[in-house]
Motif scaffolding. Sequence first.
Motif, short mmCIF file in Angstrom:
data_model
loop_
_atom_site.label_atom_id
_atom_site.label_comp_id
_atom_site.label_asym_id
_atom_site.label_seq_id
_atom_site.Cartn_x
_atom_site.Cartn_y
_atom_site.Cartn_z
N TRP A 12 24.08 17.78 30.94
CA TRP A 12 23.27 17.68 29.49
C TRP A 12 24.46 17.57 28.24
N LYS A 13 25.02 19.43 28.26
CA LYS A 13 25.71 19.68 27.53
C LYS A 13 27.26 19.19 26.93
N THR A 141 25.80 27.16 24.48
CA THR A 141 26.49 26.77 26.34
C THR A 141 26.67 25.58 25.96
N ARG A 142 27.15 24.61 24.95
CA ARG A 142 27.53 23.34 24.88
C ARG A 142 28.99 23.70 24.85
N TRP A 143 29.44 22.58 25.49
CA TRP A 143 30.96 22.84 26.00
C TRP A 143 31.59 21.30 25.54
N THR A 144 32.73 20.69 24.89
CA THR A 144 33.41 19.91 24.51
C THR A 144 34.90 19.41 25.77
N PHE A 145 35.50 18.54 26.03
CA PHE A 145 37.09 18.04 26.11
C PHE A 145 36.67 17.41 25.96
N ALA A 146 37.75 17.02 25.64
CA ALA A 146 39.29 16.03 25.79
C ALA A 146 40.30 15.11 26.30
N ALA A 147 40.84 14.43 26.17
CA ALA A 147 42.24 14.06 26.32
C ALA A 147 42.94 13.19 25.97
N HIS A 148 43.55 13.51 25.84
CA HIS A 148 45.03 12.60 25.22
C HIS A 148 45.10 10.83 25.43
N ASN A 149 44.91 11.45 26.56
CA ASN A 149 45.06 9.62 27.45
C ASN A 149 44.96 10.40 29.12
N ILE A 156 39.99 22.09 27.23
CA ILE A 156 38.06 22.12 27.01
C ILE A 156 37.57 22.85 25.99
N ILE A 157 36.75 22.72 25.64
CA ILE A 157 36.30 23.90 23.96
C ILE A 157 35.09 24.14 23.94
N THR A 158 34.67 25.40 24.49
CA THR A 158 32.90 26.35 24.39
C THR A 158 33.15 27.18 22.79
N HIS A 159 31.75 26.77 22.09
CA HIS A 159 31.47 26.40 20.37
C HIS A 159 31.14 27.90 20.52
#
Length: 169
Positions: A12-13, A141-149, A156-159
Motif C-alpha cells: 500500500w505504501k 516507511t513509504r517509498w516511491t519509484f520512477a523509471a524513465h522508460n 527508488i526514493i524513500t521519504h
Amino acid sequence: MVLIVGYTPGCWKEAEVIFLPKPNKANYTDPRSFRPITLSSFVLKTLERLVLWHLEETTLSGSPLSTSQTGFRKGHSTDLALTRLTTYLEQAKQDRLVVSGLFMDIKGAFDNVPYVELLNILRGKGVPHQVVSWYDDLLQTRWTFAAHNPTSRQQIITHTRGVPQKGPG
C-alpha cells in the motif's frame, strides 16, 4: 485493523511517479518541463479519505482548523476565499481605508512538511493515538519509484519529509 496496530502493508505504501510533459515548453531537457504525477495505492487513498472524513466529523469539529483556511476543507473553496477577500476590499473602500495585501504560493509546500512537527500538530488537535501512530508509520516507511522508460532501471526514493496531498496531514 490497520489503524489499531499502527501499521500499513508494504504494497500500500509504494507509489509510482510518472512524468508528464508540460505543454509549450521550449526545452524538455529541463526537469521543470515535466509535471510529476504520483500513482499510489487505491486502497491507501481510500483509507486516508475515510480517516480524514472521520476526523472532520469528530476531532476537528471540536478543534477546527483555522476559519480562514479554505483549501482541503469540506464546504470551502477558492470561490469562498475570493468572496471573503472581495467583501473585505469593498468594505475597506467604502470606509476609505488603505489596504495592502501579500499573496504567495509556497513552492513544494506538501513536499517539505517535517514529520515531527506534523505529528505534534495532530496530537495537539486531539487526533487519537492510533491514528497518529498509523500515520507516523505510513510517512516514515513509504517509498516511491520512477523509471524513465520501461527498459531502464527503477529509481527508488524513500521519504524523509513531505506528505501525500489530500491526506490526513
